[in-house]
Design a protein around this motif. Sequence first.
Motif, PDB file in Angstrom:
ATOM      1  N   UNK A 121     -56.088 -20.784  -1.913  1.00 17.80           N
ATOM      2  CA  UNK A 121     -55.364 -19.535  -2.156  1.00 17.80           C
ATOM      3  C   UNK A 121     -56.119 -18.331  -1.587  1.00 17.80           C
ATOM      4  N   UNK A 122     -57.454 -18.403  -1.594  1.00 21.25           N
ATOM      5  CA  UNK A 122     -58.253 -17.311  -1.035  1.00 21.25           C
ATOM      6  C   UNK A 122     -58.048 -17.233   0.479  1.00 21.25           C
ATOM      7  N   UNK A 123     -58.132 -18.374   1.142  1.00 24.61           N
ATOM      8  CA  UNK A 123     -57.928 -18.388   2.587  1.00 24.61           C
ATOM      9  C   UNK A 123     -56.523 -17.895   2.935  1.00 24.61           C
ATOM     10  N   UNK A 124     -55.518 -18.342   2.167  1.00 20.10           N
ATOM     11  CA  UNK A 124     -54.136 -17.944   2.447  1.00 20.10           C
ATOM     12  C   UNK A 124     -53.957 -16.434   2.338  1.00 20.10           C
ATOM     13  N   UNK A 125     -54.502 -15.843   1.275  1.00 18.59           N
ATOM     14  CA  UNK A 125     -54.371 -14.394   1.113  1.00 18.59           C
ATOM     15  C   UNK A 125     -55.142 -13.634   2.178  1.00 18.59           C
ATOM     16  N   UNK A 126     -56.302 -14.130   2.539  1.00 18.41           N
ATOM     17  CA  UNK A 126     -57.058 -13.481   3.610  1.00 18.41           C
ATOM     18  C   UNK A 126     -56.274 -13.532   4.919  1.00 18.41           C
ATOM     19  N   UNK A 127     -55.611 -14.636   5.153  1.00 16.50           N
ATOM     20  CA  UNK A 127     -54.776 -14.771   6.346  1.00 16.50           C
ATOM     21  C   UNK A 127     -53.661 -13.732   6.343  1.00 16.50           C
ATOM     22  N   UNK A 128     -52.969 -13.609   5.215  1.00 18.10           N
ATOM     23  CA  UNK A 128     -51.866 -12.645   5.127  1.00 18.10           C
ATOM     24  C   UNK A 128     -52.358 -11.217   5.332  1.00 18.10           C
ATOM     25  N   UNK A 129     -53.495 -10.888   4.726  1.00 18.24           N
ATOM     26  CA  UNK A 129     -54.008  -9.520   4.818  1.00 18.24           C
ATOM     27  C   UNK A 129     -54.555  -9.203   6.212  1.00 18.24           C
ATOM     28  N   UNK A 130     -54.940 -10.233   6.954  1.00 16.71           N
ATOM     29  CA  UNK A 130     -55.461 -10.015   8.305  1.00 16.71           C
ATOM     30  C   UNK A 130     -54.351  -9.921   9.343  1.00 16.71           C
ATOM     31  N   UNK A 131     -53.122 -10.208   8.934  1.00 15.83           N
ATOM     32  CA  UNK A 131     -52.000 -10.235   9.881  1.00 15.83           C
ATOM     33  C   UNK A 131     -51.464  -8.818  10.082  1.00 15.83           C
ATOM     34  N   UNK A 132     -51.618  -8.294  11.274  1.00 13.27           N
ATOM     35  CA  UNK A 132     -51.137  -6.947  11.594  1.00 13.27           C
ATOM     36  C   UNK A 132     -50.274  -6.992  12.855  1.00 13.27           C
ATOM     37  N   UNK A 133     -49.338  -7.906  12.889  1.00 14.28           N
ATOM     38  CA  UNK A 133     -48.464  -8.081  14.046  1.00 14.28           C
ATOM     39  C   UNK A 133     -47.273  -7.136  13.918  1.00 14.28           C
ATOM     40  N   UNK A 134     -46.983  -6.407  14.968  1.00 11.49           N
ATOM     41  CA  UNK A 134     -45.841  -5.503  14.947  1.00 11.49           C
ATOM     42  C   UNK A 134     -44.560  -6.312  14.741  1.00 11.49           C
ATOM     43  N   UNK A 135     -43.717  -5.815  13.850  1.00 11.49           N
ATOM     44  CA  UNK A 135     -42.465  -6.511  13.567  1.00 11.49           C
ATOM     45  C   UNK A 135     -42.592  -7.589  12.511  1.00 11.49           C
ATOM     46  N   UNK A 136     -43.730  -7.647  11.811  1.00 12.57           N
ATOM     47  CA  UNK A 136     -43.953  -8.641  10.752  1.00 12.57           C
ATOM     48  C   UNK A 136     -44.299  -7.936   9.450  1.00 12.57           C
ATOM     49  N   UNK A 137     -43.632  -8.329   8.363  1.00 17.85           N
ATOM     50  CA  UNK A 137     -43.910  -7.790   7.023  1.00 17.85           C
ATOM     51  C   UNK A 137     -44.317  -8.944   6.116  1.00 17.85           C
ATOM     52  N   UNK A 138     -45.480  -8.848   5.491  1.00 14.33           N
ATOM     53  CA  UNK A 138     -45.885  -9.835   4.492  1.00 14.33           C
ATOM     54  C   UNK A 138     -45.112  -9.571   3.210  1.00 14.33           C
ATOM     55  N   UNK A 139     -44.459 -10.596   2.682  1.00 15.96           N
ATOM     56  CA  UNK A 139     -43.642 -10.447   1.476  1.00 15.96           C
ATOM     57  C   UNK A 139     -44.415 -10.815   0.217  1.00 15.96           C
ATOM     58  N   UNK A 140     -44.948 -12.035   0.170  1.00 15.31           N
ATOM     59  CA  UNK A 140     -45.648 -12.476  -1.033  1.00 15.31           C
ATOM     60  C   UNK A 140     -46.382 -13.788  -0.781  1.00 15.31           C
ATOM     61  N   UNK A 141     -47.253 -14.122  -1.704  1.00 16.77           N
ATOM     62  CA  UNK A 141     -47.932 -15.411  -1.712  1.00 16.77           C
ATOM     63  C   UNK A 141     -47.657 -16.103  -3.040  1.00 16.77           C
TER      64      UNK A 141
END
Length: 318
Positions: free
Chosen positions: A174-194
């Motif tokens: 779960x730590x790796x997954x959240x770190x992945x989501x928080x590191x994602x800064x791609x234009x046109x992408x919105x993180x919704x939830x984990x």
Amino acid sequence: MITLTPDDVKQRFDPLFSKKFLVMVDEKAGLAEILEQCHARGTIEWDAMNRSRAGGAVAACAVEGSTMTIQARLGRHPVNFGAAAGTIGGQALEAVDVNGEEVITTWAGIAGAGVGVAACLPQAPGVIRAEYPSEEDLKVGGARTNHVRIISPRYEKICFGIDDTDTKQEGATWVLALKCAEACHIEGVEFLNMRLVQLNPAVPSKTTNCVGSALNFAARPSSIEALREFVCTFVEEHTFSEDTGIAFIQGIGTVQDSSVLKAIKTEIVTRDEAEREARRLGVKFLDHNSRKGRIGALGAVLWANLGIEAAGLYGEHL
């Protein structure tokens, strides 16, 4: 037709309370998922009840805090709209239409609910513009009725399931997954939830708690491939395990008829069974190891959007 930008709406009505508006579509399934966030939960709860009662394009509503998620049918549908009563909703979603890279949602509201659809929602971050049939629809409050079409960018729903990134000595998926989501800064992408998904704790080959992680994103069609590549690369570069599985699916409501849905929490599912079911559902595996982590990764995808029960043992409820 009168067209206003969100800034125009703010100037006309002053800043109000909508914090987010986002629409994901799945044309193959004929569905849309609408995400709204408000400053307070009371308005969201009232809107959800009334939109559900009004019917129209609304298939289902869910509320978590001050955020509402609507599963809606594409197209125009008759509504039970008017002053709130036993079978009538004071706010209604009449239609959801796709026009190229834009989504058009059509709304009606009466009295305070009219202020919500005509003055509040059209100024939310995520709105491109709002279209009002007449000047009368821009007169809000009192006992007035208002209609508006809200145009927003087209997004698609993307889900990743991740499992077996840890070992007995180090790591936590779960730590790796959240770190992945928080590191994602791609234009046109919105993180919704984990979501943490409890798998069958009786399986013999597990780290400790037997929990997979799911990441949900909204992505513009042109950004989906970049998102896939980012998540796969990030997870495989940061995992501690050689058994890591990464599952991917695109769409809305596509995996809830799976025979593995219950089994992943109650039985011993083999990798062959998981891969066979993934092919049937259209779930893709992105990992390069082809190891046992694919079982939990599929389980995470299956339960990623089924509420808090995903975190519990099968049949467990709060």
